[in-house]
Design a protein around this motif. Structure first.
Motif, PDB file in Angstrom:
ATOM      1  N   PHE A 251       0.835  -1.205   0.000  1.00  0.00           N
ATOM      2  CA  PHE A 251       0.000   0.000   0.000  1.00  0.00           C
ATOM      3  C   PHE A 251       0.870   1.257   0.000  1.00  0.00           C
ATOM      4  O   PHE A 251       0.589   2.214  -0.724  1.00  0.00           O
ATOM      5  CB  PHE A 251      -0.909  -0.010   1.226  1.00  0.00           C
TER       6      PHE A 251
ATOM      7  N   ASN B 231       2.263   1.996  -3.435  1.00  0.00           N
ATOM      8  CA  ASN B 231       1.281   2.035  -4.516  1.00  0.00           C
ATOM      9  C   ASN B 231       1.511   3.264  -5.404  1.00  0.00           C
ATOM     10  O   ASN B 231       1.852   4.344  -4.913  1.00  0.00           O
ATOM     11  CB  ASN B 231      -0.133   2.056  -3.937  1.00  0.00           C
TER      12      ASN B 231
ATOM     13  N   ASN C  31      -0.554   5.200  -7.137  1.00  0.00           N
ATOM     14  CA  ASN C  31      -1.492   6.328  -7.103  1.00  0.00           C
ATOM     15  C   ASN C  31      -1.801   6.831  -5.700  1.00  0.00           C
ATOM     16  O   ASN C  31      -1.833   8.042  -5.473  1.00  0.00           O
ATOM     17  CB  ASN C  31      -2.800   5.917  -7.798  1.00  0.00           C
ATOM     18  N   ILE C  32      -2.032   5.911  -4.763  1.00  0.00           N
ATOM     19  CA  ILE C  32      -2.458   6.331  -3.421  1.00  0.00           C
ATOM     20  C   ILE C  32      -1.420   6.018  -2.357  1.00  0.00           C
ATOM     21  O   ILE C  32      -1.690   6.174  -1.168  1.00  0.00           O
ATOM     22  CB  ILE C  32      -3.801   5.661  -3.049  1.00  0.00           C
TER      23      ILE C  32
ATOM     24  N   ASN D 120       4.813   7.889  -2.674  1.00  0.00           N
ATOM     25  CA  ASN D 120       4.645   8.807  -3.808  1.00  0.00           C
ATOM     26  C   ASN D 120       3.992  10.121  -3.393  1.00  0.00           C
ATOM     27  O   ASN D 120       4.381  11.196  -3.858  1.00  0.00           O
ATOM     28  CB  ASN D 120       3.810   8.139  -4.906  1.00  0.00           C
ATOM     29  N   ASN D 121       2.989  10.044  -2.534  1.00  0.00           N
ATOM     30  CA  ASN D 121       2.331  11.269  -2.070  1.00  0.00           C
ATOM     31  C   ASN D 121       3.313  12.168  -1.321  1.00  0.00           C
ATOM     32  O   ASN D 121       3.302  13.397  -1.484  1.00  0.00           O
ATOM     33  CB  ASN D 121       1.139  10.931  -1.177  1.00  0.00           C
TER      34      ASN D 121
END
Length: 298
Positions: free
Chosen positions: A125, A128, A130-131, A135-136
């Motif tokens: 997770f 991941n 996108n979420i 990465n965030n």
């Protein structure tokens, strides 16, 4: 035999012997036998065809097997060295703490309490595309303007698995090295300071030789864990993408169940076990040498 009665210790151990034979010894014998057959799950009759060492000879020339073995050795080498350095640093920081040391030791053990499957889901997770948290965070800090395909690119996926392994098991090194630091007498360190040794010289020639056996014990334990790494890799990448993160035991699992070649998979498993034993023997020799050095110097 009339009137003969088994001794009481044997009768007391008999239930454990029966259970051990049923769940360990008999399956091991059957798996060893099947490694000398072309046994396929889709062809049960193939279990009774004896082919000798054909499976083992095939493994010796199987590029896929040796690629997975090399990748496992790479994971083991990098993970053990990074875990030892981080564990050493954590142990020395906790040992220097003047208050709350018990709380710090408890917090340090938290990663060991999570099962490998849970760790795999957690980091899958986090990485991941996108979420994911990673990465965030990178995009929020302005370090990248697009999502990084952590689990899609082969090199990045291997790095993600390495991070998960290091996070979950650094505490093994930290706890064992901390035990060595707490057991170490203080007089040699004080004598080194009086003689004018720098902190690095004190650590290099006094502290490290004493705690080296504890580090090798941790290495032995972790080498067995990493050599049979499966859960985290299975959850995070399942050996992908394009088998770029395939390790020995994920290869054995895929060969046995996805390809239904159980005889070949069991042969791979026994070769992998033999290689794990060689790593264990190497670390035990290092441990014996470190203990001999400690006995001679202390």
């Amino acid at each position: 035999m009339k009137g003969w009665r088994p001794p009481a210790p044997f009768l007391l151990l008999l239930p454990a012997i029966v259970v051990l034979a049923a769940v360990v010894i008999i399956p091991l014998i059957l798996s060893l036998y099947s490694s000398f057959t072309p046994f396929r799950l889709t062809q049960p009759a193939s279990l009774y065809t004896f082919v000798g060492f054909r499976n083992y000879a095939r493994i010796l020339t199987d590029l896929e097997f040796w690629t997975a073995f090399g990748r496992t050795v790479l994971l083991l080498t990098v993970a053990l060295n990074v875990e030892m350095l981080l564990g050493l640093g954590l142990a020395m920081l906790v040992e220097k703490a003047t208050s709350g040391q018990r709380l710090l030791r408890t917090i340090m053990m938290f990663p060991m309490m999570f099962s490998p499957i849970l760790v795999g889901f957690q980091f899958k997770f986090m990485f991941n595309d996108n979420i994911g948290l990673v990465n965030n965070a990178l995009q929020s800090l302005g370090l990248t303007d697009q999502a990084i395909p952590w689990l899609i690119d082969g090199t990045l996926a291997f790095t993600a698995i390495l991070v998960a392994e290091i996070w979950s098991s650094t505490s093994v090194f930290a706890i064992l090295i901390l035990a060595g630091l707490l057991a170490m007498p203080k007089e040699p360190i004080e004598a080194a300071r009086v003689d004018g040794c720098t902190p690095w010289q004190t650590f290099r020639y006094v502290t490290w030789p004493f705690i080296m056996p504890f580090a090798y014990i941790a290495m032995t334990i972790r080498s067995l864990d990493v050599a049979r790494a499966y859960d985290i890799v299975k959850i995070m990448t399942d050996g992908g993408p394009a088998k770029r993160t395939e390790l020995l035991w994920t290869l054995v699992s895929r060969t046995a169940y996805a390809d239904a070649r159980m005889g070949l998979a069991n042969a791979m498993a026994y070769v992998a076990i033999l290689l794990s034993i060689l790593f264990t023997v190497y670390f035990f020799r290092k441990l014996a040498a470190a203990r001999t050095q400690i006995a001679a110097e202390w």
